[in-house]
Design a protein around this motif. Structure first.
Motif, PDB file in Angstrom:
ATOM      1  N   LEU A  82       3.155   1.348  -3.408  1.00 48.10           N
ATOM      2  CA  LEU A  82       2.447   1.719  -4.640  1.00 48.10           C
ATOM      3  C   LEU A  82       1.978   3.161  -4.626  1.00 48.10           C
ATOM      4  CD1 LEU A  82       0.315  -1.505  -5.233  1.00 48.10           C
ATOM      5  CD2 LEU A  82       2.403  -0.818  -6.430  1.00 48.10           C
ATOM      6  N   SER A  83       1.514   3.625  -3.476  1.00 51.05           N
ATOM      7  CA  SER A  83       0.982   4.994  -3.392  1.00 51.05           C
ATOM      8  C   SER A  83       2.048   6.027  -3.031  1.00 51.05           C
ATOM      9  CB  SER A  83      -0.137   5.045  -2.350  1.00 51.05           C
ATOM     10  OG  SER A  83       0.381   4.814  -1.044  1.00 51.05           O
ATOM     11  N   GLN A  84       3.192   5.532  -2.536  1.00 46.41           N
ATOM     12  CA  GLN A  84       4.242   6.390  -1.992  1.00 46.41           C
ATOM     13  C   GLN A  84       3.685   7.312  -0.901  1.00 46.41           C
ATOM     14  OE1 GLN A  84       8.018   6.339  -2.893  1.00 46.41           O
ATOM     15  NE2 GLN A  84       6.873   4.415  -2.795  1.00 46.41           N
ATOM     16  N   GLN A  85       2.789   6.723  -0.100  1.00 49.68           N
ATOM     17  CA  GLN A  85       2.204   7.382   1.068  1.00 49.68           C
ATOM     18  C   GLN A  85       2.776   6.737   2.332  1.00 49.68           C
ATOM     19  OE1 GLN A  85      -0.315   9.858   0.877  1.00 49.68           O
ATOM     20  NE2 GLN A  85       0.019   9.875  -1.324  1.00 49.68           N
ATOM     21  N   GLN A 134       0.832  -1.200   0.000  1.00 49.83           N
ATOM     22  CA  GLN A 134       0.000   0.000   0.000  1.00 49.83           C
ATOM     23  C   GLN A 134       0.870   1.253   0.000  1.00 49.83           C
ATOM     24  OE1 GLN A 134      -3.245   0.293  -0.424  1.00 49.83           O
ATOM     25  NE2 GLN A 134      -3.199   2.511  -0.219  1.00 49.83           N
ATOM     26  N   SER A 135       1.855   1.293   0.885  1.00 48.91           N
ATOM     27  CA  SER A 135       2.753   2.442   0.970  1.00 48.91           C
ATOM     28  C   SER A 135       3.637   2.530  -0.266  1.00 48.91           C
ATOM     29  CB  SER A 135       3.610   2.335   2.234  1.00 48.91           C
ATOM     30  OG  SER A 135       4.548   3.375   2.294  1.00 48.91           O
TER      31      SER A 135
END
Length: 194
Positions: free
Chosen positions: A85-88, A82-83
């Motif tokens: 792929l989103s770079q969040q 999740q982090s």
């Protein structure tokens, strides 16, 4: 490097020229026991391949308890997808449970691999599917199986964890208290002898 190539080829057989594209992208790192590879609030900027050691992925619930949601052993990939792929920011921690060594691949390099090679693009999709299946398996295990069936399922699918991970961490992963796990193991041991 040979282990990495063997694992890649076991997931998706790849031409040598595509396999060689990854060699200059490898960053080798060591992570001491109890140190974090990723902490909550950081952005996951790498996909890792674990060459030695074991990691646990966990989060901290509202009561301050650490809840294990994944274990990764050697010759496997690890990433907070999740982090990544989103770079969040991540909501999770990745902690070494013993001294560990990894190969790290930067987000930008992985994206370039996808653009350069259809084999790598397909490989990325297959890894994403595996991560989804692993996470979904745990969710469904917690929703649909009794504690005893969760334990037996883990014994059947990941027996190596019982020699590498403390009962405390296994209990957290199974969604039960350590004392409940002790009672469950004792009851199953008695039943097995009968």
């Amino acid at each position: 490097m040979d282990h990495l190539k063997a694992v890649i080829n076991s997931i998706l057989p790849m031409p040598d020229q595509d396999l060689e594209r990854i060699v200059p992208l490898i960053n080798c790192i060591a992570v001491p026991k109890k140190s974090w590879l990723l902490q909550q609030g950081q952005v996951c900027k790498y996909v890792y391949f674990l060459t030695r050691g074991i990691f646990r992925m966990y989060y901290v619930d509202l009561e301050g308890n650490e809840i294990n949601c994944r274990f990764t052993t050697k010759n496997n990939f690890l990433v907070d997808f999740q982090s990544f792929l989103s770079q969040q920011q991540s909501r999770y921690y990745w902690q070494a449970m013993e001294d560990s060594e990894l190969m790290a691949f930067r987000y930008e390099d992985v994206q370039q691999l996808y653009l350069q090679s259809i084999s790598w693009e397909k490989f990325g999709r297959l890894i994403a599917e595996r991560v989804y299946q692993q996470l979904n398996e745990r969710i469904e295990m917690l929703q649909f199986l009794s504690p005893e069936k969760r334990y037996l399922h883990l014994m059947q699918t990941r027996p190596e964890l019982f020699s590498q991970v403390s009962q405390f961490h296994i209990a957290s992963y199974l969604g039960i208290k350590p004392e409940s796990l002790s009672r469950l193991r004792k009851r199953l041991s008695i039943n097995k002898r009968s």
